[in-house]
Design a protein around this motif. Sequence first.
Motif, PDB file in Angstrom:
ATOM      1  N   LEU A  32       4.717  14.985 -25.181  1.00 11.58           N
ATOM      2  CA  LEU A  32       5.217  15.655 -23.976  1.00 11.58           C
ATOM      3  C   LEU A  32       4.335  15.338 -22.769  1.00 11.58           C
ATOM      4  N   ILE A  33       3.019  15.370 -22.950  1.00 12.84           N
ATOM      5  CA  ILE A  33       2.096  15.070 -21.850  1.00 12.84           C
ATOM      6  C   ILE A  33       2.225  13.612 -21.425  1.00 12.84           C
ATOM      7  N   LEU A  34       2.266  12.709 -22.401  1.00 14.14           N
ATOM      8  CA  LEU A  34       2.423  11.288 -22.081  1.00 14.14           C
ATOM      9  C   LEU A  34       3.757  11.036 -21.378  1.00 14.14           C
ATOM     10  N   SER A  35       4.786  11.759 -21.779  1.00  9.56           N
ATOM     11  CA  SER A  35       6.095  11.624 -21.129  1.00  9.56           C
ATOM     12  C   SER A  35       6.040  12.120 -19.689  1.00  9.56           C
ATOM     13  N   ALA A  36       5.324  13.213 -19.465  1.00 13.30           N
ATOM     14  CA  ALA A  36       5.190  13.736 -18.099  1.00 13.30           C
ATOM     15  C   ALA A  36       4.499  12.721 -17.197  1.00 13.30           C
ATOM     16  N   LEU A  37       3.455  12.073 -17.707  1.00 13.46           N
ATOM     17  CA  LEU A  37       2.766  11.039 -16.933  1.00 13.46           C
ATOM     18  C   LEU A  37       3.719   9.893 -16.592  1.00 13.46           C
ATOM     19  N   SER A  38       4.522   9.470 -17.567  1.00 16.10           N
ATOM     20  CA  SER A  38       5.450   8.357 -17.349  1.00 16.10           C
ATOM     21  C   SER A  38       6.575   8.729 -16.390  1.00 16.10           C
ATOM     22  N   ILE A  39       7.012   9.976 -16.419  1.00 15.85           N
ATOM     23  CA  ILE A  39       8.076  10.407 -15.506  1.00 15.85           C
ATOM     24  C   ILE A  39       7.584  10.385 -14.065  1.00 15.85           C
ATOM     25  N   VAL A  40       6.342  10.822 -13.843  1.00 19.99           N
ATOM     26  CA  VAL A  40       5.775  10.769 -12.491  1.00 19.99           C
ATOM     27  C   VAL A  40       5.737   9.322 -11.999  1.00 19.99           C
TER      28      VAL A  40
ATOM     29  N   ILE B  28       9.014   8.094  -3.606  1.00 19.80           N
ATOM     30  CA  ILE B  28       7.685   7.495  -3.535  1.00 19.80           C
ATOM     31  C   ILE B  28       6.655   8.548  -3.122  1.00 19.80           C
ATOM     32  N   LEU B  29       6.977   9.306  -2.084  1.00 19.47           N
ATOM     33  CA  LEU B  29       6.049  10.339  -1.612  1.00 19.47           C
ATOM     34  C   LEU B  29       5.874  11.448  -2.646  1.00 19.47           C
ATOM     35  N   ALA B  30       6.968  11.843  -3.292  1.00 21.21           N
ATOM     36  CA  ALA B  30       6.885  12.907  -4.301  1.00 21.21           C
ATOM     37  C   ALA B  30       6.003  12.484  -5.467  1.00 21.21           C
ATOM     38  N   ALA B  31       6.137  11.230  -5.909  1.00 24.90           N
ATOM     39  CA  ALA B  31       5.310  10.748  -7.016  1.00 24.90           C
ATOM     40  C   ALA B  31       3.835  10.745  -6.636  1.00 24.90           C
ATOM     41  N   CYS B  32       3.531  10.347  -5.403  1.00 26.02           N
ATOM     42  CA  CYS B  32       2.132  10.347  -4.949  1.00 26.02           C
ATOM     43  C   CYS B  32       1.551  11.754  -4.962  1.00 26.02           C
ATOM     44  N   VAL B  33       2.320  12.721  -4.472  1.00 25.79           N
ATOM     45  CA  VAL B  33       1.836  14.105  -4.422  1.00 25.79           C
ATOM     46  C   VAL B  33       1.671  14.668  -5.831  1.00 25.79           C
ATOM     47  N   ILE B  34       2.692  14.500  -6.659  1.00 25.07           N
ATOM     48  CA  ILE B  34       2.637  15.051  -8.020  1.00 25.07           C
ATOM     49  C   ILE B  34       1.516  14.390  -8.822  1.00 25.07           C
TER      50      ILE B  34
ATOM     51  N   PHE C 113       0.181   8.113  -0.057  1.00 29.20           N
ATOM     52  CA  PHE C 113       1.125   9.116   0.451  1.00 29.20           C
ATOM     53  C   PHE C 113       1.169   9.091   1.973  1.00 29.20           C
ATOM     54  N   PHE C 114       0.018   9.074   2.603  1.00 28.19           N
ATOM     55  CA  PHE C 114      -0.013   9.112   4.066  1.00 28.19           C
ATOM     56  C   PHE C 114       0.464   7.793   4.673  1.00 28.19           C
ATOM     57  N   ILE C 115       0.163   6.680   4.004  1.00 29.27           N
ATOM     58  CA  ILE C 115       0.685   5.401   4.488  1.00 29.27           C
ATOM     59  C   ILE C 115       2.213   5.406   4.418  1.00 29.27           C
ATOM     60  N   GLY C 116       2.742   5.863   3.291  1.00 31.46           N
ATOM     61  CA  GLY C 116       4.192   5.923   3.137  1.00 31.46           C
ATOM     62  C   GLY C 116       4.841   6.911   4.077  1.00 31.46           C
ATOM     63  N   LEU C 117       4.169   8.030   4.317  1.00 32.36           N
ATOM     64  CA  LEU C 117       4.724   9.065   5.188  1.00 32.36           C
ATOM     65  C   LEU C 117       4.977   8.536   6.594  1.00 32.36           C
ATOM     66  N   PHE C 118       4.052   7.715   7.089  1.00 25.49           N
ATOM     67  CA  PHE C 118       4.163   7.241   8.468  1.00 25.49           C
ATOM     68  C   PHE C 118       4.798   5.851   8.592  1.00 25.49           C
ATOM     69  N   CYS C 119       4.808   5.080   7.505  1.00 30.43           N
ATOM     70  CA  CYS C 119       5.271   3.688   7.615  1.00 30.43           C
ATOM     71  C   CYS C 119       6.615   3.417   6.957  1.00 30.43           C
TER      72      CYS C 119
ATOM     73  N   PHE D 112       0.796  -1.227   0.000  1.00 32.80           N
ATOM     74  CA  PHE D 112       0.000   0.000   0.000  1.00 32.80           C
ATOM     75  C   PHE D 112       0.831   1.281   0.000  1.00 32.80           C
ATOM     76  N   ALA D 113       2.104   1.194   0.347  1.00 39.02           N
ATOM     77  CA  ALA D 113       2.948   2.389   0.305  1.00 39.02           C
ATOM     78  C   ALA D 113       3.854   2.417  -0.917  1.00 39.02           C
ATOM     79  N   MET D 114       4.049   1.262  -1.575  1.00 36.33           N
ATOM     80  CA  MET D 114       4.956   1.212  -2.726  1.00 36.33           C
ATOM     81  C   MET D 114       4.252   0.720  -3.988  1.00 36.33           C
ATOM     82  N   VAL D 115       3.745  -0.517  -3.940  1.00 37.91           N
ATOM     83  CA  VAL D 115       3.245  -1.162  -5.157  1.00 37.91           C
ATOM     84  C   VAL D 115       1.947  -0.530  -5.647  1.00 37.91           C
ATOM     85  N   VAL D 116       1.005  -0.292  -4.752  1.00 33.91           N
ATOM     86  CA  VAL D 116      -0.300   0.228  -5.176  1.00 33.91           C
ATOM     87  C   VAL D 116      -0.186   1.603  -5.840  1.00 33.91           C
ATOM     88  N   PRO D 117       0.510   2.591  -5.241  1.00 33.39           N
ATOM     89  CA  PRO D 117       0.632   3.870  -5.961  1.00 33.39           C
ATOM     90  C   PRO D 117       1.414   3.731  -7.260  1.00 33.39           C
TER      91      PRO D 117
END
Length: 457
Positions: A355-363, A218-224, A432-438, A155-160
């Motif tokens: 460019l948009i598809l690349s931005a999605l893949s970079i996140v 991991i947290l940055a990707a969730c936020v972005i 994000f919150f699961i990863g932040l605390f766990c 839930f903090a890595m694979v799911v996001p």
Amino acid sequence: MMGFATVAVGLVPTYATIGLWAPSILIFLRMIQGLALGGEYGGAATYTAEHAPQGRRGWLTSWLQTSAPIGFTASMLFVYVMRSSMTPEAFNGWGWRVLFISSVVPLAASVWIRLKLQESPLFLKMKHEGTLSKSPIYDTLRAWPNLKRILIAMFAMVVPQSVLLVGAQIYSLVFLTGAAKVDAQIANLLVGAALMLTLPAIIFFGWLSDRYGTKIFILAACVIGTFTYLPLYKALTFYANPALYNAQTTVPVTVAADPSECSFQFNPVGTARFTSGCDIAKNALIRFGAPYSNKAEAKGTVATVFVGSKAIPLGLAGQAPNAAAFSANLKQALEQAGYPSHADTSAMNFGMIILILSALSIVAGMIFGPLASAMTDLFPPQVRYTSVSFSYHVGNGYFGGLLPAIATALQIATGDLYAGLYYVIIVSAISFFIGLFCLRSMPSTATISSAATVAAA
């Protein structure tokens, strides 16, 4: 197992030849592929991580992560070449078999490579000391400390990672060909080009994780992902089909129907049938790329679609709806109102789409690049292989795998073509919150044999 099952799919006789045995054999071979896949990723991630020198695990395992987008893009390219080189009838008749049978080439290369590999020093050490797990599945799930690690990994890595990656690479293709009405072959090439352009980002984030740990990415990707996926998809519609985007924002469409006739059309295996007037109307509008609002009517009222001021009823009261006639009338009304039946290639901004598809893949790559390193760090060596495989495939299969079906159901229920993205947004925010605390940021100098102790402390 994977290679032999894939080649065998191309050799399955037709239904006309052996009847029900044909689909039965196909399902059996697909099950073998799934069983093989369950062991492939966990084994490859564990093997690579346990061979990696100290301080380079993120960088080296990130190369493993590139195999998924490379394979996805290569398959799209091969399908494109085959379809372009023959008639649709020839491809449907025998051309598709060539794609499966030709996988014997990478199968042979894979077997040759595996015969040259040696077990990791850590595995050999455990084997010599007699500390290997005798029941890895039982040991993986029986005790709370390791079960806790599995839940954190999922839930903090694979799911996001799963929802962001599927949203960037697979759902984007579904969205382009469905909602945005882009030609399938053009959409495949656009998505493939974006994936190839963003491969270095996966390796880059893996390299950075060796210096700064995996948690921050991991947290940055969730936020972005939470804040950018919706506007990026709206921009994707604008640049892929400007005429459709303009019609969606200027021509109101309303579905007036008895709410009791409107189903939540969640159909992950494709076997459900939605035959009420409301269901037929909503399904048709989503297929045509037309967003709509819902208007509740009295019980028993015939479902009617309003395109601007023009009414298109499903039929007459007391009669079964005529889906074919309604679909033809609706298509004509939408085209007259400015909804194009397909995207005009001369109006498409290919550079901005890529460019948009690349931005999605970079996140998505911010998580995907360091993922193998982060997961192998988390588990003790005795159950690392099984724990990584279990976490990865359960998380991906249920959360990412169901994204297209969930997104379609949300689109049809709400009339919002972008409603499916709220699933990605909500899952990313929760993760994000699961990863932040766990999650704990692993020091770059930690050795993999001690990483599980650090993570569980």
